[in-house]
Scaffold this motif. Structure first.
Motif, PDB file in Angstrom:
ATOM      1  N   UNK A   1     -24.438 -49.457  -1.298  1.00  0.00           N
ATOM      2  CA  UNK A   1     -24.865 -48.923  -0.103  1.00  0.00           C
ATOM      3  C   UNK A   1     -26.253 -49.596   0.705  1.00  0.00           C
ATOM      4  N   UNK A   2     -26.592 -50.994   0.141  1.00  0.00           N
ATOM      5  CA  UNK A   2     -27.271 -51.482   0.543  1.00  0.00           C
ATOM      6  C   UNK A   2     -26.931 -52.840   1.650  1.00  0.00           C
ATOM      7  N   UNK A   3     -25.124 -52.693   1.574  1.00  0.00           N
ATOM      8  CA  UNK A   3     -24.124 -53.004   2.051  1.00  0.00           C
ATOM      9  C   UNK A   3     -24.100 -52.921   3.464  1.00  0.00           C
ATOM     10  N   UNK A   4     -24.575 -51.723   4.057  1.00  0.00           N
ATOM     11  CA  UNK A   4     -23.379 -50.788   4.638  1.00  0.00           C
ATOM     12  C   UNK A   4     -24.222 -50.646   5.827  1.00  0.00           C
ATOM     13  N   UNK A   5     -24.115 -51.010   6.825  1.00  0.00           N
ATOM     14  CA  UNK A   5     -25.745 -50.279   8.172  1.00  0.00           C
ATOM     15  C   UNK A   5     -24.566 -48.990   8.642  1.00  0.00           C
ATOM     16  N   UNK A   6     -25.876 -48.406   8.138  1.00  0.00           N
ATOM     17  CA  UNK A   6     -26.086 -46.510   8.437  1.00  0.00           C
ATOM     18  C   UNK A   6     -26.503 -45.796   9.681  1.00  0.00           C
ATOM     19  N   UNK A   7     -26.540 -46.957  11.403  1.00  0.00           N
ATOM     20  CA  UNK A   7     -27.562 -46.477  11.520  1.00  0.00           C
ATOM     21  C   UNK A   7     -25.284 -46.287  12.827  1.00  0.00           C
ATOM     22  N   UNK A   8     -24.370 -46.830  11.893  1.00  0.00           N
ATOM     23  CA  UNK A   8     -23.539 -46.675  13.093  1.00  0.00           C
ATOM     24  C   UNK A   8     -21.891 -45.619  12.231  1.00  0.00           C
ATOM     25  N   UNK A   9     -22.745 -45.381  11.089  1.00  0.00           N
ATOM     26  CA  UNK A   9     -21.521 -44.518  10.520  1.00  0.00           C
ATOM     27  C   UNK A   9     -21.152 -43.015  11.163  1.00  0.00           C
ATOM     28  N   UNK A  10     -19.810 -42.644  11.452  1.00  0.00           N
ATOM     29  CA  UNK A  10     -20.111 -41.687  12.013  1.00  0.00           C
ATOM     30  C   UNK A  10     -18.667 -40.426  11.456  1.00  0.00           C
ATOM     31  N   UNK A  11     -18.126 -41.595  10.327  1.00  0.00           N
ATOM     32  CA  UNK A  11     -17.559 -39.630   9.989  1.00  0.00           C
ATOM     33  C   UNK A  11     -18.094 -40.971   8.138  1.00  0.00           C
ATOM     34  N   UNK A  12     -17.882 -40.162   6.875  1.00  0.00           N
ATOM     35  CA  UNK A  12     -18.654 -40.679   5.457  1.00  0.00           C
ATOM     36  C   UNK A  12     -17.936 -39.254   5.090  1.00  0.00           C
ATOM     37  N   UNK A  13     -17.286 -40.086   4.309  1.00  0.00           N
ATOM     38  CA  UNK A  13     -16.695 -38.880   2.330  1.00  0.00           C
ATOM     39  C   UNK A  13     -17.507 -39.905   1.667  1.00  0.00           C
ATOM     40  N   UNK A  14     -17.455 -38.401   0.628  1.00  0.00           N
ATOM     41  CA  UNK A  14     -18.992 -38.635  -0.607  1.00  0.00           C
ATOM     42  C   UNK A  14     -18.464 -37.778  -1.468  1.00  0.00           C
ATOM     43  N   UNK A  15     -18.257 -38.951  -3.336  1.00  0.00           N
ATOM     44  CA  UNK A  15     -17.552 -38.366  -3.880  1.00  0.00           C
ATOM     45  C   UNK A  15     -18.222 -38.803  -4.901  1.00  0.00           C
TER      46      UNK A  15
ATOM     47  N   UNK B   1     -31.262 -38.855   7.225  1.00  0.00           N
ATOM     48  CA  UNK B   1     -31.201 -38.696   8.920  1.00  0.00           C
ATOM     49  C   UNK B   1     -29.988 -39.640   9.589  1.00  0.00           C
ATOM     50  N   UNK B   2     -28.911 -39.269   9.185  1.00  0.00           N
ATOM     51  CA  UNK B   2     -28.308 -40.329   9.734  1.00  0.00           C
ATOM     52  C   UNK B   2     -27.627 -40.427  10.705  1.00  0.00           C
ATOM     53  N   UNK B   3     -28.071 -41.357  12.249  1.00  0.00           N
ATOM     54  CA  UNK B   3     -27.752 -40.254  13.740  1.00  0.00           C
ATOM     55  C   UNK B   3     -26.645 -40.198  14.721  1.00  0.00           C
ATOM     56  N   UNK B   4     -25.599 -40.529  13.541  1.00  0.00           N
ATOM     57  CA  UNK B   4     -24.317 -40.482  14.309  1.00  0.00           C
ATOM     58  C   UNK B   4     -23.336 -40.142  13.855  1.00  0.00           C
ATOM     59  N   UNK B   5     -23.879 -39.460  12.482  1.00  0.00           N
ATOM     60  CA  UNK B   5     -22.423 -38.650  12.026  1.00  0.00           C
ATOM     61  C   UNK B   5     -22.016 -37.857  12.275  1.00  0.00           C
ATOM     62  N   UNK B   6     -21.201 -37.359  12.558  1.00  0.00           N
ATOM     63  CA  UNK B   6     -19.945 -35.938  13.141  1.00  0.00           C
ATOM     64  C   UNK B   6     -19.265 -35.350  12.074  1.00  0.00           C
TER      65      UNK B   6
ATOM     66  N   UNK C   1     -28.191 -31.515   1.058  1.00  0.00           N
ATOM     67  CA  UNK C   1     -28.007 -32.885   2.001  1.00  0.00           C
ATOM     68  C   UNK C   1     -27.738 -32.925   3.318  1.00  0.00           C
ATOM     69  N   UNK C   2     -26.380 -31.666   2.823  1.00  0.00           N
ATOM     70  CA  UNK C   2     -25.409 -31.807   4.624  1.00  0.00           C
ATOM     71  C   UNK C   2     -26.873 -30.611   5.944  1.00  0.00           C
ATOM     72  N   UNK C   3     -27.725 -29.744   4.371  1.00  0.00           N
ATOM     73  CA  UNK C   3     -28.971 -29.125   6.037  1.00  0.00           C
ATOM     74  C   UNK C   3     -29.681 -30.408   6.354  1.00  0.00           C
ATOM     75  N   UNK C   4     -29.567 -31.177   5.612  1.00  0.00           N
ATOM     76  CA  UNK C   4     -30.304 -33.021   6.409  1.00  0.00           C
ATOM     77  C   UNK C   4     -29.919 -33.608   7.649  1.00  0.00           C
ATOM     78  N   UNK C   5     -28.862 -33.643   7.329  1.00  0.00           N
ATOM     79  CA  UNK C   5     -27.591 -33.539   8.934  1.00  0.00           C
ATOM     80  C   UNK C   5     -26.678 -32.938   9.293  1.00  0.00           C
ATOM     81  N   UNK C   6     -27.580 -31.889   9.251  1.00  0.00           N
ATOM     82  CA  UNK C   6     -26.429 -31.254  10.125  1.00  0.00           C
ATOM     83  C   UNK C   6     -26.236 -31.398  11.149  1.00  0.00           C
ATOM     84  N   UNK C   7     -27.863 -31.316  11.828  1.00  0.00           N
ATOM     85  CA  UNK C   7     -27.663 -31.210  13.258  1.00  0.00           C
ATOM     86  C   UNK C   7     -26.502 -32.333  14.545  1.00  0.00           C
ATOM     87  N   UNK C   8     -26.062 -33.298  14.206  1.00  0.00           N
ATOM     88  CA  UNK C   8     -24.986 -33.724  14.201  1.00  0.00           C
ATOM     89  C   UNK C   8     -23.330 -33.591  14.546  1.00  0.00           C
ATOM     90  N   UNK C   9     -23.499 -33.059  12.690  1.00  0.00           N
ATOM     91  CA  UNK C   9     -22.390 -32.746  12.653  1.00  0.00           C
ATOM     92  C   UNK C   9     -21.128 -31.443  13.162  1.00  0.00           C
TER      93      UNK C   9
END
Length: 583
Positions: A245-259, A280-285, A311-319
């Motif tokens: 996770x520390x090796x990823x720039x999360x500010x640019x992530x627009x599409x994310x799959x979590x397993x 609060x990933x700002x660009x997550x769609x 988790x979804x509720x905390x990131x739902x705004x831009x989805x």
């Protein structure tokens, strides 16, 4: 005098936009009506080609048009290939040869082709012709071969690609922007400065982390341009997950799959995993959440749902897109089978989740629940109701009765006991749910990609069970055998079983009548059971088909549920309506 405005006189950019939404056959028809449309239609027809062993589902929608089938031009065999698979492959081969001939005669068409997708195992003759097709190109944006054996059999080394599935022998050029890692173990990422999508398609999470350890962690790469990413949590070491996770720039992530896998030792494992992702990933769609392994009890599944909803509720705004997929038991059996609360799970997905989605700013939200029916199939009592006391329409009276007959004339193989056992309704609905899920795009692509592909007319033969022995056909009903009768004395049916793909093709419509009820609950249209006692009715509010919460507008435009696609709209008076697109 001003030119009268019509389709022909529209600016080319607007015509091209309209044409981009047309399905395959409509494009062919339009191209033949006027030369003005010929080239724009051909560009669209040839731009994205999908060669599939399985036929498409054809939309029956009249009210709400679905554009999912407009994404690609699909080459397949017969629309109903239930009886003769060899003949189906011959038809596919013939159509591939026609495509090759068209490209050779009119070389301008080669430049129109940007993406090729190949789905299926096929036979040797088809593979040979697929190689011949690929050899016609020097540059493509995408050439994805989803079957591993076919992928290793075909040579793509001469192609310049922007998106590539990487295996042991795959050469990766600097122009690549999207990587799907298959059989590959070592790959230098240092020169792939343009990479914006990284999907490690390894089913074993240990292999997943071995690849990252070798190719990202040790070389100390920081993936700063990623827009699309699949994050698989390590099943035993949260520290290894955090290192990645520390090796990823999360500010640019627009599409994310979590397993997220199940942990036997840590009941807060799911919560800890999700908390390790930056808030609060700002660009997550687009977001997809998958159970990596089977959560073995109803209680653990309900806990999983509540954790991911937070988790979804905390990131739902831009989805604008959300997918949730459970890893259900193959036979729908949980160790706490009778303790599961179906009504609570029902309320979570049909009432609570839509309310969470209403917090999104997207006016056209899409919800994908690829195996929710399988999840509900694990509640045996509720499945009994569907089969024996469910829909009473003429169609279901016929086909649910056939399922009832099937149930009493077949046994499934239990690995635990090493014997064939009676099938219950939960087993049967789990089998059907699995096959319905196969309508949608599967591994190695992500759940994030499913809207980019049409749905497929996957038919079940009523006997084949993945990773298990085939179901056993009986000469008489299971209830006619003694309770302790030895398995060796149970007679298999001597004649050919009547249940096959031809019978199965009528079953999804009956299942869709149950799914319709779920959708009606989402839309506030479900008026419940008129025969229910007053103490059985949980919600006495009027179901008028309007918004439940008038402070925020209902923004769900589409739900995909176990291969059933529903488009939503509003009547003039504001009442919601839905259209089951394919069934």
């Amino acid at each position: 005098m001003a030119t009268k405005l019509n389709f022909i006189t529209l600016p080319d950019s607007i015509k091209t936009k309209i044409i981009s939404y047309l399905p395959q056959q409509s494009l062919i028809n339009l191209s033949q009506t006027n030369y003005e449309f010929y080239q724009p239609c051909l560009k669209k027809l040839y731009s994205k080609i999908l060669i599939s062993e399985v036929a498409l589902l054809i939309s029956s929608s009249k009210r709400e048009i679905d554009f999912q089938s407009s994404n690609k031009t699909v080459i397949y065999g017969f629309l109903k290939s239930a009886k003769d698979e060899k003949l189906n492959l011959k038809m596919i081969n013939a159509r591939i040869l026609v495509l090759i001939q068209a490209l050779r005669i009119n070389v301008e068409l080669i430049g129109y082709v940007k993406e090729i997708y190949i789905m299926g195992a096929f036979n040797e003759e088809i593979r040979k012709n697929l190689q011949e097709l690929i050899n016609l190109f020097s540059t493509l944006n995408v050439c994805h071969i989803l079957n591993k054996e076919v992928r290793l059999d075909l040579d793509l080394s001469h192609l310049q690609l922007k998106s590539v599935i990487v295996d042991k022998k795959t050469e990766v050029l600097q122009t690549v922007e999207e990587l799907i890692v298959g059989e590959n173990e070592t790959l230098s990422l240092s020169y792939l400065i343009h990479i914006n999508s990284l999907i490690i398609a390894k089913e074993d999470p240990i292999d997943y982390y071995n690849w990252y350890e070798e190719n990202v962690i040790k070389p100390k790469h920081f993936l700063k341009h990623l827009c699309k990413f699949r994050l698989v949590f390590h099943p035993t070491s949260l520290q290894k997950s955090n290192d990645l996770i520390s090796r990823i720039n999360w500010l640019t992530i627009k599409e994310l799959e979590i397993i997220v896998p199940y942990s036997e030792t840590d009941e807060n494992f799911v919560l800890d995993c999700l908390d390790s992702i930056p808030p609060h990933l700002p660009n997550l769609k687009k977001l997809s959440i998958i159970q990596g392994t089977t959560f073995p009890t109803h209680a653990s599944n309900e806990s999983f749902d509540l954790n991911i909803f937070n988790f979804i509720l905390s990131n739902i705004s831009n989805l604008s897109y959300l997918s949730i997929k459970h890893n259900t038991p193959q036979f729908g059996n949980f160790s706490d089978g009778m303790e599961g609360n179906y009504h609570r799970r029902y309320e979570i997905y049909m009432v609570l989740l839509p309310k969470i989605i209403m917090n999104s700013t997207s006016p056209n939200f899409i919800l994908n629940l690829p195996n929710l029916f399988q999840t509900f199939a694990c509640y045996e009592q509720s499945m009994n109701t569907i089969l024996w006391n469910g829909c009473k329409c003429k169609y279901c009276n016929i086909h649910l009765e056939k399922l009832d007959n099937f149930l009493f004339h077949h046994k499934y193989y239990s690995k635990k006991s090493g014997k064939f056992k009676d099938i219950n309704v939960s087993h049967l609905m789990s089998f059907i749910g699995y096959e319905l899920n196969q309508r949608q795009l599967q591994y190695p692509q992500t759940q994030l990609d499913q809207l980019s592909f049409p749905l497929f007319n996957k038919l079940w033969d009523f006997h084949t069970i993945p990773h298990s022995k085939d179901l056993k056909c009986l000469s008489k009903q299971t209830i006619d055998y003694g309770e302790y009768e030895d398995e060796d004395t149970i007679e298999e049916a001597s004649k050919h079983c009547e249940f096959n793909k031809s019978i199965y093709q009528f079953i999804p419509l009956s299942i869709s009548h149950y799914i319709n009820n779920l959708v009606q609950e989402v839309l506030n249209l479900n008026r419940g059971n008129a025969e229910a006692r007053i103490d059985e009715v949980l919600d006495l509010d009027l179901k008028d088909g309007g918004d439940l919460n008038f402070s925020s507008k209902f923004n769900l435009k589409k739900i995909i549920m176990n291969g059933f696609v529903y488009n939503f709209g509003n009547e003039i008076n504001g009442t919601h309506f839905y259209e089951n697109v394919y069934n």
